[in-house]
Design an enzyme around this catalytic site. Structure first.
Site, PDB file in Angstrom:
ATOM      1  N   ASP A  98      -6.566   7.153  13.679  1.00 36.59           N
ATOM      2  CA  ASP A  98      -6.297   5.846  13.070  1.00 36.59           C
ATOM      3  C   ASP A  98      -4.800   5.659  12.871  1.00 36.59           C
ATOM      4  OD1 ASP A  98      -5.861   3.664  11.431  1.00 36.59           O
ATOM      5  OD2 ASP A  98      -7.415   4.168   9.973  1.00 36.59           O
ATOM      6  N   GLU A 149     -11.131   5.697   5.235  1.00 31.26           N
ATOM      7  CA  GLU A 149     -11.124   4.778   6.374  1.00 31.26           C
ATOM      8  C   GLU A 149     -11.753   5.370   7.637  1.00 31.26           C
ATOM      9  OE1 GLU A 149      -7.025   3.649   6.441  1.00 31.26           O
ATOM     10  OE2 GLU A 149      -7.217   2.525   4.581  1.00 31.26           O
ATOM     11  N   LYS A 176       0.821  -1.212   0.000  1.00 35.33           N
ATOM     12  CA  LYS A 176       0.000   0.000   0.000  1.00 35.33           C
ATOM     13  C   LYS A 176       0.860   1.269   0.000  1.00 35.33           C
ATOM     14  CE  LYS A 176      -3.978   1.757   2.650  1.00 35.33           C
ATOM     15  NZ  LYS A 176      -4.813   1.378   3.805  1.00 35.33           N
TER      16      LYS A 176
END
Ligand code: ATP
Ligand code: MG
Lengths: 652, 176
Positions: A204, A182, A81
């Protein structure tokens, strides 16, 4: 019951939500109105985002690939990613792993990093598609038939990274309904489960990325107020810091470290880190040339090591608060997301930073996938939820154009609510200039060289005229996925020129098609079948929607003539669906689209009037009165109205 | 150019209630957002995208007092944009130059408190200018010929805004 479900060849396609993480990925779906993660046969939901290419050309994904990583570091791609949307010339990529890269031969190739594994060149998009394929088949095992998918991305992802993620989905054979941020997904999971209203921060900290988002949850509308973060900050950095310490303790000199040993140290570091979440002291053994060595790390030591990493999250949090125009004490809650928020030191830091203990009722590693499943369910038309929930996302980074002297002119600033559009006119700076060089960039810095370059294109063929006379109109449009589309045209010449550019570090649609074809056994034939199925699905959707609207909004039809045209087009399309030719189905779908166009605009106006009604009675009349026909609207959007540009920059 | 007041279905006035505006934007988004049309035919999806863009754009304009004032002036046919408007007064230019010098000094000294104080003073002044503009806009209704009188204050507002942007960039730089 279960048997019937498994053997039903016509099982209705079900939507899924996917958290495509740096470290772990997982898939979830909504069952009986509740989101649940989908486990594999060992009752495990997390699939490590690791892809191994074996000597026989097979691809291994997940835990098995993770095991092979130690012995085959270059043939095993971890944290792919972090490479998404990165160009081949990106210096960062060398720092991100032990991989070999293929040197690009053309500018096209240079748009994406390509790993060299066993004499093959693979792009991050292809590697990610392998992970997505595994998740898709996990979902298929449980659901038989998978409908559309929502894939999550860090809120901080730029256009290139989003485009690459969407391409990976397509390549894995998924119908990507939507890319979802997200943190927004996490809030969706929390908001619906617990019926919360208020202002929230979503913190996060995952394996590879840190995101912070300030969200307003208000009467079912989740509105992103601001977002910030760092696309290269996470648990991996803690692993690296600890591994560095371990290697020093083992007396391995920094200059000459076998890659395999580095990988081993990283693995050991991660195990120790996980252990320290529950324990104050952890011992580990590590195999080094010449024997096994014992190491011990205390939580205090670990905390001292990660302090600077964790503190970097504070900078982004303060900025996000400032962008949202609020103070920390105005927050109603802080939501924790990501495996790294299990680290006690991180929780303490978050509590101190925001002045209140964070919420962590849901599993921080599952919460994003759960939210994605909810959103997929909504988009697939779940009746109960559709009227309750709406997500309004914002642009994570400013979009702009390079102008004279390499300075960036911002066209759409960061934190603009999407979908968004803007138009700007530019003029020539030199006499007889016959072309415009357009360079589209994304980022906050003032100079184009410091921003991410998304695309370049040249608008040619402007007749020679004195400087400042030509008028170039550039239009930016960002859709609900945060993907950009740019058009440019020259206004004075009468001859309209239009160049359409889809900035992309991913792949062109043709490339994706070609790759899909190569992956299928009987290329051509299977592709035709696929196209037929896709055309039918879209056509059936259009037929269904039209019939429903004919019941609900028949009064908005203008006379019998319009009704007749629609009925005819509808009948024609239904006939085509029964046949087996994709081209005809697609053609007749377009015909139906065409004849329902004006009516669709009127229906939308009614929806608007309804949305306003009840909230502000006085304004309804004016809104209904100003509900212009769709024709007028389209004319404006075709750019036939006067240019709005008063900010005329200079084309470079 | 599309009239943002019309797009959002709100009265064309300067002193709009920000909460009302936000609520209207939310309600319209509920009806128009592309997510609402995910299952709809392609043409309808495109239409919803265009109109959602239009609504978001109008909201962005009306939220910002400078752009809101510009939209009002444009409606009334008063030319706007810095090249079309009268030159700012020498007093204002002089004063802003001095403030910016002070800001630059504070930055060099890395004196975050001084930067905050300078920004606060300008914010206070911004509020005063906004209130005065609100009064002028109200007084010019229905006689829009009076509107040109707002222009000097609009110009001042632009200077104040630029100063505040610079100050917040410095605040960010110093506190990171
Ligand atoms: N018990 C634990 N204690 C400490 N760290 C943990 C624990 N469990 C998981 N982690 C860490 O969490 C990280 C993975 O988190 P997660 O699965 O949320 O990341 P991701 O979603 O894949 O990454 P990203 O959000 O950056 O894309 C890894 O760095 C892992 O080491
Ligand atoms: Mg994550």
């Amino acid at each position: 019951m279960a048997l019937l479900e498994i053997f039903d060849p016509k099982a209705a396609p079900r939507p899924i939500g996917i958290d495509l993480g740096t470290t772990n990925s997982l898939v979830a779906r909504v069952r009986d109105g509740k989101p649940v993660v989908i486990n594999d046969c060992n009752a495990v939901a997390l699939v490590p985002s690791v892809v191994h290419y074996d000597p026989r050309g097979r691809v291994i994904v997940g835990v098995d690939a993770q095991r092979l990583a130690v012995d085959f570091p270059r043939e095993t791609i971890v944290s792919v990613k972090r490479f998404m949307g990165r160009g081949a010339d990106d210096p960062e990529t060398r720092r991100l792993g032990p991989y070999e890269f293929v040197e690009p031969k053309t500018p096209e190739e240079a748009k994406s990093v390509r790993f060299k594994v066993r004499d093959r060149a693979v792009t991050p998009v292809e590697v990610s598609a392998e992970i997505l394929r595994v998740l898709r088949s996990l979902a298929e095992d449980e659901l038989r038939s998978v409908g559309g998918a929502v894939i999550t991305v860090p809120a901080y992802f730029d256009d290139a990274q989003r485009q690459a993620t969407k391409d990976a989905g397509k390549l894995a054979g998924l119908d990507v309904l939507r890319l979802l941020n997200e943190p927004t997904a996490a809030a969706l999971a929390y908001g619906l489960e617990k019926q919360k209203n208020g202002l929230f921060a979503v913190y996060d900290l995952g394996g590879g990325t840190f995101d912070v988002t300030i969200l307003l949850l208000d009467d079912g509308v989740f509105q992103v107020r601001s977002t910030g973060g760092d696309s290269a900050l996470g648990g991996d950095d803690m692993d690296r810091a600890l591994a560095e310490r371990l290697l020093q303790e083992l007396g391995v000199p920094a200059e000459n470290r076998p890659r395999e040993l580095v990988r081993l140290a990283l693995d050991t570091a991660r195990k120790i880190k996980h252990g320290l979440t529950e324990n104050d002291r952890v011992e580990a053994e590590i195999e080094v040339p010449g024997g096994t060595r014992k190491l011990a790390v205390t939580r205090d030591e670990f905390e001292a090591l990660i302090k600077p990493i964790v503190e970097r999250t504070g900078v982004a949090c303060r900025r996000a608060l400032r962008d949202a125009g609020i103070a920390a004490d105005e927050l109603d809650g802080v939501i924790l997301v990501g495996g790294s928020t299990r680290v006690p030191y991180v929780r303490q830091y978050v509590e101190k930073l925001f002045g209140k203990p964070p919420l962590c009722d849901l599993d921080p590693e599952e919460v994003v996938a759960l939210g994605a499943a909810i959103q997929a369910d909504i988009l697939a038309g779940s009746k109960e939820r559709a009227d309750e929930v709406l997500l309004l996302d914002v642009l994570p980074l400013s979009l702009g154009l390079e102008t004279m002297g390499g300075v960036v002119e911002k066209i759409l600033p960061r934190n603009t609510t999407i979908p968004a559009g803007a138009r700007q006119t530019f003029t020539t700076y030199a006499d007889n200039q016959t072309g415009f060089d357009l360079h589209i960039v994304q980022g906050e810095r003032e100079l184009a060289v410091d921003c991410r370059s998304l695309a370049r294109f040249v608008l040619k063929g402007i007749p020679p005229m004195p400087a400042g006379l030509a008028r170039l109109e550039v239009t930016f449009r960002v859709d609900a996925d945060g993907l950009l589309n740019v058009t440019a045209k020259e206004l004075t010449t009468g001859v309209e020129q239009k160049v359409e550019v889809k900035p992309s570090y991913g792949l062109t649609d043709e490339e994706v098609e070609a790759m899909l074809m190569a992956a299928l056994d009987h290329g051509e034939e299977d592709l035709e079948k696929r196209q037929l199925i896709e055309a039918r699905v879209e056509a059936e959707r259009v037929v269904l929607a039209t019939k429903k609207a004919l019941v609900a909004d028949a009064d908005l039809l203008e006379g019998d003539e319009e009704r007749t045209r629609i009925d005819e087009a509808l009948a024609g399309l239904e006939e085509a669906i029964r046949g087996s030719r994709a081209a005809i189905i697609r053609g007749r779908t377009e015909v139906l689209d065409d004849v329902t166009h004006g009516w669709a605009g009127r229906r939308m106006d009614r929806a608007i009037a309804k949305a306003i009604a009840g909230k502000d009675v006085a304004a309804i009349e004016s809104t209904v009165a100003q509900a212009r026909g769709v024709e007028a609207h389209l004319a404006e959007h075709a750019g036939q109205s006067a240019p709005e540009g008063d900010a005329s920059g200079t084309g470079s | 150019m599309i009239d943002p007041f019309q797009t959002l279905g709100v009265e064309a006035r300067f002193d709009l209630d920000p909460d009302d505006l936000a609520r209207r934007h939310r309600d319209l988004s509920r009806a128009l957002h592309p997510d609402r049309y995910a299952g709809a035919p392609a043409a309808e999806r495109r239409l919803s995208l265009s109109r959602a863009i239009e609504v978001n754009d109008a909201f962005r304009v009306l939220k910002d007092p400078i752009r809101r004032a510009e939209a009002l002036l444009r409606r009334a046919g008063v030319p706007v944009g810095e090249t079309a408007e009268p030159k700012p007064s020498p007093d204002l230019l002089m004063e802003m130059m001095e403030r910016r010098e002070e800001l630059g000094d504070a930055r060099r000294r890395k004196d975050l408190a001084a930067v905050h104080a300078l920004a606060d003073a300008i914010r206070l002044r911004e509020r005063e200018v906004l209130a005065s503009m609100g009064r002028q806009f109200a007084a010019s209704d229905p006689d829009t010929t009076k509107l040109a009188a707002v222009l000097p204050e609009l110009g001042e507002l632009r200077y104040l805004r630029r100063f505040l942007d610079e100050a917040s960039a410095i605040e960010e730089e110093l506190s990171s």
